[in-house]
Every structure is written in C-alpha cells, then in structure tokens.
Write an enzyme that holds these catalytic residues in place. Sequence first.
Site, PDB file in Angstrom:
ATOM      1  N   HIS A   1      77.732  54.858  16.506  1.00  0.00           N
ATOM      2  CA  HIS A   1      77.309  54.079  17.695  1.00  0.00           C
ATOM      3  C   HIS A   1      76.907  52.659  17.309  1.00  0.00           C
ATOM      4  O   HIS A   1      76.067  52.052  17.975  1.00  0.00           O
ATOM      5  CB  HIS A   1      76.128  54.750  18.420  1.00  0.00           C
ATOM      6  CG  HIS A   1      76.321  56.208  18.674  1.00  0.00           C
ATOM      7  ND1 HIS A   1      76.883  56.701  19.816  1.00  0.00           N
ATOM      8  CD2 HIS A   1      76.047  57.291  17.895  1.00  0.00           C
ATOM      9  CE1 HIS A   1      76.938  58.027  19.758  1.00  0.00           C
ATOM     10  NE2 HIS A   1      76.438  58.402  18.593  1.00  0.00           N
TER      11      HIS A   1
ATOM     12  N   SER B   1      86.556  25.124  12.327  1.00  0.00           N
ATOM     13  CA  SER B   1      86.522  24.766  13.742  1.00  0.00           C
ATOM     14  C   SER B   1      86.803  23.277  13.869  1.00  0.00           C
ATOM     15  O   SER B   1      86.489  22.499  12.966  1.00  0.00           O
ATOM     16  CB  SER B   1      85.141  25.102  14.302  1.00  0.00           C
ATOM     17  OG  SER B   1      84.841  24.266  15.397  1.00  0.00           O
TER      18      SER B   1
ATOM     19  N   LYS C   1      81.612  26.169  10.634  1.00  0.00           N
ATOM     20  CA  LYS C   1      82.369  27.394  10.913  1.00  0.00           C
ATOM     21  C   LYS C   1      83.382  27.756   9.840  1.00  0.00           C
ATOM     22  O   LYS C   1      84.017  26.902   9.233  1.00  0.00           O
ATOM     23  CB  LYS C   1      83.121  27.260  12.249  1.00  0.00           C
ATOM     24  CG  LYS C   1      82.244  27.227  13.473  1.00  0.00           C
ATOM     25  CD  LYS C   1      81.481  28.523  13.734  1.00  0.00           C
ATOM     26  CE  LYS C   1      82.340  29.608  14.329  1.00  0.00           C
ATOM     27  NZ  LYS C   1      82.814  29.323  15.670  1.00  0.00           N
TER      28      LYS C   1
ATOM     29  N   GLU D   1      91.484  38.270  13.346  1.00  0.00           N
ATOM     30  CA  GLU D   1      91.498  38.303  14.816  1.00  0.00           C
ATOM     31  C   GLU D   1      92.925  38.402  15.354  1.00  0.00           C
ATOM     32  O   GLU D   1      93.198  39.117  16.321  1.00  0.00           O
ATOM     33  CB  GLU D   1      90.834  37.049  15.381  1.00  0.00           C
ATOM     34  CG  GLU D   1      89.336  37.002  15.134  1.00  0.00           C
ATOM     35  CD  GLU D   1      88.769  35.647  15.498  1.00  0.00           C
ATOM     36  OE1 GLU D   1      88.244  35.507  16.604  1.00  0.00           O
ATOM     37  OE2 GLU D   1      88.864  34.710  14.674  1.00  0.00           O
TER      38      GLU D   1
END
Length: 458
Positions: free
Chosen positions: A156, A277, A283, A290
């Site tokens: 979970h 970024s 970043k 992804e």
Amino acid sequence: MAKLWAGRTSGATDRIADDFNSSISFDSRMYVQDITGSMAHASMLGAQGILPQGEAEAIIAGLEGILEDLNSGALSVDLACEDIHMFVEQELTCRLGDLGKKLHTARSRNDQVALDLRMYLRGEIDEISALIRETLEAILFQAEGHKAAIMPGYTHMQRAQPILFSHHVLAYAMMLLRDLDRLRDCRRRMNLSPIGCCALAGTTYPTDRRFEAERLGFDGVTANSLDGVSDRDFCVELLGCLSLVMMHLSRFSEELILWTSWEFGFVELSDSFTTGSSIMPQKKNPDMAELVRGKTGRVYGDLTALLTTLKGLPLAYNKDMQEDKEAVFDAVDTVKMCLRVFAPMLRTMTVKEEAMKRAAQGGFINATDLADYLVKKGLPFRSAYQLSGQIVAACIARGTVLEKLPLDVYQSFSPLFGEDLYSQIGLSACVEKRISEGGTSLASVEAQIALVRRALAG
Ligand code: ARG
C-alpha cells in the site's frame, strides 16, 4: 503503371482509393522475407517440375539481384506499388520479362503475406529476447553490486518490512524471465509455414509445402488452408507478450521515478539517461523512465486495435487484415526502443545504500518481528500482534522507535520480553531471518541470482 491484377477490371483506380488501399509504406520493411520466401517458392516450383528447372533458376537469380540492389541502395522501393509483394513481382518482370510473371504460380498474396509476417516477426522476437537478456544482465549487475543493502519493502506504499535491495530488483528479473519464456512459446507456435495455402483452398498444382517450409526454417506447415491465410493469432499473441513486457518495464520505471525523487533519494540516474528542465536549474528529470511508462499505453493500444480488427472477420482473407502490420510493427519498434534505453539506464544508475537504510530504520518496519518474538516465547500470534501494535503506539507517543524503547517499558507490556529482544528486531536480523524459500535473506537472494544466471546460460 497498370495494376498487376488488372483484367476483370481496368485496374484504373482512383488516386485516393490507391493511397487508401496501399500498404507499401509500411510493409516494405519485410522485403528480405518477401524475396527469400519467393526464392524458396521458385525453387520448389522447379523441384516439383511445375516450372522447368532452368526457369526456376533464372527467377531465383533475378530475385537475388533485386535483394542485393535493395540492400545496397542501388534500387529503391517504388511507393506507387500497392504493397511489397507487388513491387517485387513488378521489378522481377521488369528485369526478366514474361518469365517474371511465372513466379506467382501456385500461390497467392494471401499466403505470401502470412508467410512474410511470420518470418519477419520471428526475427523480431529473437531481437527482443536478446534485449530482454541485456536488461536481465543489468538487473544482475545491480543486485550483485548491492547484494546486502537494506531498504524498506512496501505494501500500500506504506513501509512494511525490511528487504534487501537485491531482492527487490530480482523480482523484476523473475518477470522478465517469464517474458522470455512466453516469447519462446509464441515463437514456437508462430513457426509454421502458411505458404502453399494459396488464396484460401490450396492448389491444383503438385506443390511441396514442406520443402518450402524447411528451406525457410519453419518447424512444419499449417494444417488447414483457410486457417493458414486468415490466422493472425500469432500477431495477437505477440502483442500480448509485448504488453506484459511493457507492463513490467512500466512498473519498474514507476519505482525508479519515485526512487529518484528527493522524497526517496534511493537511486540516482546517470546524467546520460536524464534531462534538465528549461526553467528550473535544480532539476534532473527521469524522462526515459517516464517515456517507457508512457509508451506502455501505445503497446496496449496496438493489442486492443488488432483484437478489435479481427473480431467478426469471416473466413478467409479480408482486407481488414492489412491493419495487422502497423499494430505489430509499432509494438515491436516501441518495445525495442524501450529496452534499448532501459538496460543501460539501469546499469548506470547509482544506488544510495545509506539513504535506503535510513528509510528502513523509521516507520516501525520491524513490528512484525516484534510480534514473531512474542510468538516464539509462546504467545498466540493474534495476541502478539495486538500487543505489538500497542507498543508501536507507545513508541509514537514517546517519540521513539522499537529498537530504542527501554526494556522495563517492554516488560510493563509483557513479562515475556528479555534482553535478547534487541538482537531480534535489528534491521539485519529481520532480513536474515527471512530464510523461507524465495524470501529476502541473503542466501535466498544468492539462490535467485544463480537461478537467473542458469536461465540466461540455458
Ligand atoms: N497488402 C496485403 C496485406 O497486407 C497483402 C495481401 C493482399 N491480398 C489480397 N487478396 N488483396 O494484407
């Protein structure tokens, strides 16, 4: 140029209809399989006396020339042709005159396209399997390099029990081993030759389908001509296998994305597999992971598209089936691209053992072990569970953890607690005690590594 099938009709189709009908823009990638298949066909026609030997040999030489010229770039595919099969026949006829027109004796594009696709896809399965093996090697590299590193295991998404990092990544190795096995199985069923089924009903010529099948590396021939030309199960099966490969890569990607966040900080991806970024200088984005996660959707889409196309098609060949190729080609291209980036991304990532250990130290991840301690001292498990829960609550109230709670406090909960408790709830002990087969102990991890190595060697 006039259509090869002009006859019953003038063959003068509308430009828009031509474009709509044509598949050459995507099926020309099967030119090697198409020409190799035609060479086997011509040699069968010669061997069976359907064509004089000399003619069969001349056709084979002509096909060889076309193959060489396409490979070298001296010849390029004529996109005005309807499909790759028509192009090769047209080119052969250009080169050999009327003799070229004899190649299509005792076959049809229906069995030809089914043949080409099976040959093409079995090659793709081999390439994809090799890439999966590289990914497995990268998993082994990380598992062996950080064999004893402890991290929190989750259920979970809540810290549950301590596990070894190696155990965690080896879970993905088991998934990929199943993928390899599924692909092998899919290839086995795919590797039957449909050539000789002809348009739908077989042929009146004395062909030898097994001769062609053997030449082309098939294990046998399809048993029913209607099925032979209309079966695309092998495409659906492959898309199913590839969907599972993507699902596994996607779940792994999801974890890498989480693990690279500041919140986790368990791993750092190498600069070569991350991006920055355009506005936020701090970043380091896990774009590759992804994209792998994102591209999973398109492979599932390919599977759904083909299943939907095939549903309700009557026997035998229907033009709808031309839609099979874009779906499987897109899926194999996508999976290969994803695996090509995933394996080195995994291999070059840095594992931050200290951060993982720190995370494992909080969150009462050893509460099950506390309960197990009481069980070993004779308390029934359910009572031990309740008592341990109360002790966790007491720790939270005092702002401490199980390892630091004084013995007298433990003893106020139960006289069963003794000094030996602390050695039983330490993180390493929690991991090492999980000796059940397939559990997270070091011995089990070593057995798993050996298992994956054996599978890769076999
Ligand atoms: N381009 C076609 C396909 O991909 C080849 C088979 C065409 N057969 C036919 N009878 N029109 O399915």
